[in-house]
Design an enzyme around this catalytic site. Structure first.
Site, short mmCIF file in Angstrom:
data_model
loop_
_atom_site.label_atom_id
_atom_site.label_comp_id
_atom_site.label_asym_id
_atom_site.label_seq_id
_atom_site.Cartn_x
_atom_site.Cartn_y
_atom_site.Cartn_z
N SER A 116 -12.05 -0.38 6.95
CA SER A 116 -11.08 -1.44 6.68
C SER A 116 -11.15 -1.88 5.23
O SER A 116 -10.42 -2.78 4.82
CB SER A 116 -11.33 -2.64 7.60
N ASN B 12 -19.84 -9.40 12.88
CA ASN B 12 -18.83 -10.00 13.77
C ASN B 12 -18.57 -11.46 13.46
O ASN B 12 -17.42 -11.91 13.47
CB ASN B 12 -19.24 -9.83 15.23
N HIS C 214 30.79 -21.15 15.15
CA HIS C 214 31.27 -19.78 15.41
C HIS C 214 31.76 -19.12 14.12
O HIS C 214 32.61 -18.23 14.17
CB HIS C 214 32.38 -19.76 16.46
N SER D 224 25.30 -2.05 -9.65
CA SER D 224 25.35 -0.78 -8.91
C SER D 224 25.22 0.36 -9.91
O SER D 224 25.68 0.25 -11.04
CB SER D 224 26.67 -0.68 -8.18
N LYS E 287 30.07 -4.20 -9.84
CA LYS E 287 29.30 -4.84 -8.78
C LYS E 287 28.28 -5.85 -9.28
O LYS E 287 27.62 -5.67 -10.29
CB LYS E 287 28.55 -3.77 -7.98
N GLU F 265 19.49 -10.54 0.26
CA GLU F 265 19.45 -9.51 1.31
C GLU F 265 18.01 -9.13 1.62
O GLU F 265 17.61 -8.93 2.77
CB GLU F 265 20.21 -8.28 0.86
N TYR G 16 -16.46 -8.94 20.68
CA TYR G 16 -15.85 -8.20 19.57
C TYR G 16 -15.48 -6.80 20.01
O TYR G 16 -16.26 -6.11 20.68
CB TYR G 16 -16.80 -8.12 18.36
N LYS H 29 -6.22 -8.04 10.11
CA LYS H 29 -6.05 -8.64 8.78
C LYS H 29 -4.82 -8.16 8.02
O LYS H 29 -4.17 -8.95 7.33
CB LYS H 29 -7.32 -8.37 7.94
N1 ARG Z 1 -14.69 -4.15 9.54
C1 ARG Z 1 -14.86 -4.92 10.72
C2 ARG Z 1 -13.59 -5.76 11.01
O1 ARG Z 1 -12.81 -5.95 10.14
C3 ARG Z 1 -16.00 -5.86 10.57
C4 ARG Z 1 -16.71 -6.15 11.85
C5 ARG Z 1 -17.34 -4.93 12.34
N2 ARG Z 1 -18.17 -5.13 13.43
C6 ARG Z 1 -18.54 -4.15 14.25
N3 ARG Z 1 -19.29 -4.45 15.23
N4 ARG Z 1 -18.14 -2.94 14.05
O2 ARG Z 1 -13.39 -6.19 12.13
#
Ligand code: ARG
Length: 462
Positions: free
Chosen positions: A22, A109, A155, A276, A282, A289, A316, A324
């Protein structure tokens, strides 16, 4: 080697490493991650879990990492799963053993959700600021074009005349409600997860309230299992963003419509228009938009998160890593849309004559002619029918109600007298609507004060 390498004899493949990571998304949370780690370390020191010398080394080391990231000197290793790993690895590389003690009594976590909550609080605050700026732009436009009259629509057909100030303030109220939703989302984020560890709490004598206070949280979470799996505050933020984008899209749609040759009610400034590549004449309302279009992705971000959370067992689960990207995107998109819309409103030209020309079409006075009769004792339903006949007559003659003679009126009802012309004047018609919240300028003035009051109360709450 991963930070958990002790139990493993083989590394994940390059592909699964990339698939599982991530970092590309959560590196945006580096400042929150570092703040959380510093607070955790200080608390561990105060509780005697680690030495105060280690705390000093950790805090100084984390500050150096932050400075390197901000100077663009920090090289993110794509083999790190997330920002927590990157920062911790860099810390251990920098200060050794002390760095390896930082993660005592903590799990990624509770760490990740602490970072995310800090981030959500900040972003909600930024959005409240941008929301207020847009409302200022609407208030200024309402004041500037206070007396401009235009057809009010139902309307998308001419209905009754209204003042442009009233129309603009309708949006100010929508955004005022959005502000409350953003503030509620910020409040929902404002509880500290640290100390819940992986899912069950920890055996170390942690002072959760000290960490929470250090990080500026108002409270601590109450159930460790709920804490590490709860993403409701992100739903709240995404929902607030979605509703506000829907409001923006409505305003954007009217801007697009009003800039057409058919309407010609407004002219956008060149700074908020594009041309345009083929048609030299234009001038397109691209940015309106685009705001209308971006609503789709923000609502999509909300729906994606809802579905990610659906059916998740406690506590978790890695699914939660998907939380995110959408929330970050929704916040960024809404902030940009607010800024763009505020600029567009502040710089547009209002073509009052074009609005006025339309006011004189479409029998906007019809309701008031019926009211004229009803006020003279004819039951409103009967009056409605009489005016319906008059409109039909106008339609056949291709004229407006104001072009009819007194005889024409009296042919339908002998209650009509010479003063009927007074019932046909659009400005008087609009001004006569003085019920609270109506379009009469006398009450729009009061409304304007209410909008400003709400805005200033909200600004104090940012
Ligand atoms: N990269 C993980 C997330 O965004 C962090 C938590 C990871 N925890 C785990 N037990 N793998 O959720």
């Amino acid at each position: 080697m991963a930070l958990w390498s002790g139990r493993f004899t083989e590394n994940v493949s390059e592909f699964t490493q990339r698939f599982g990571a991530s970092l590309p998304v959560d590196k945006a949370l580096y400042a929150q991650d570092i703040a959380g780690s510093k607070a955790h370390a200080r608390m561990l020191g105060a509780q005697g879990v680690i030495s105060l010398e280690d705390v000093e080394l950790i805090v100084a080391g984390l500050d150096r990492i932050q400075a390197r990231i901000e100077a663009g000197e920090f090289v993110f290793d794509i083999n790190d799963e997330d920002i927590h790993m990157s920062v911790e690895k860099a810390l251990i590389a920098d200060i050794g053993e002390a760095g390896a003690r930082l993660h005592t009594g903590r799990s990624r976590n509770d760490q990740v959700i602490t970072d995310t909550r800090l981030f959500a609080k900040q972003r909600a605050t930024d959005l409240m600021q941008a929301n207020a700026a847009l409302r200022h732009a609407l208030v200024e436009a309402a004041e500037k074009h206070f007396d401009v009259i235009l057809p009010g629509y139902t309307h998308l057909q001419h209905a009754q005349p209204v003042f442009l100030s009233h129309h603009l303030l309708a949006y100010a109220w929508m955004f005022a409600r959005d502000f409350k939703r953003l503030a509620a989302a910020r409040e929902a984020a404002d509880v500290c997860p640290l100390g819940c560890a992986a899912l069950a709490g920890t055996t170390y004598p942690l002072d959760r309230r000290a960490t929470a206070a250090d990080l500026g949280f108002s409270d601590v979470t109450a159930n460790s299992l709920d804490t590490v799996s709860d993403r409701d505050f992100l739903l709240d933020l995404s929902y607030a963003a979605s509703v506000s984008c829907v409001h923006l899209s409505r305003l954007a749609e009217e801007i697009v419509l009003w800039s057409t040759a058919e309407f010609g009610f407004i002219t956008l400034s060149d700074a908020f228009s594009t041309g345009s590549s083929i048609m030299p004449q234009k001038k397109n309302p691209d940015f309106a938009e685009l705001i209308r279009g971006k609503t789709g992705r923000v609502v999509g971000d909300l729906v994606a998160l809802l579905i990610t959370l659906k059916s998740l067992p406690l506590a978790y689960n890695k699914d939660l890593q998907e939380d995110k990207e959408g929330a970050i995107d929704a916040a960024r998109t809404l902030e940009d849309c607010y800024t763009c819309m505020a600029g567009m409103i502040s710089t547009m030209t209002v073509n009052a004559d074009a609005m006025r020309t339309q006011v004189d079409k479409g029998y906007l006075a019809a309701t008031d002619v019926a009211d004229y009769l009803a006020k003279k004792g004819l039951p409103f339903r009967r009056a409605h029918e009489v005016v319906g006949h008059l409109v039909l007559l106008c339609d056949q003659r291709g004229c407006g109600l104001e072009d009819l003679s007194l005889d024409d009126f009296r042919a339908e009802s002998d209650l009509f007298e010479a003063d009927i012309t007074g019932a046909l004047d659009a400005v008087s018609i609009a001004d006569a609507r003085v019920t609270e919240g109506g379009t009469g300028r006398q009450v729009v003035k009061e409304q304007l004060e209410l909008v400003k009051q709400a805005l200033s109360i909200d600004e104090q709450a940012i």
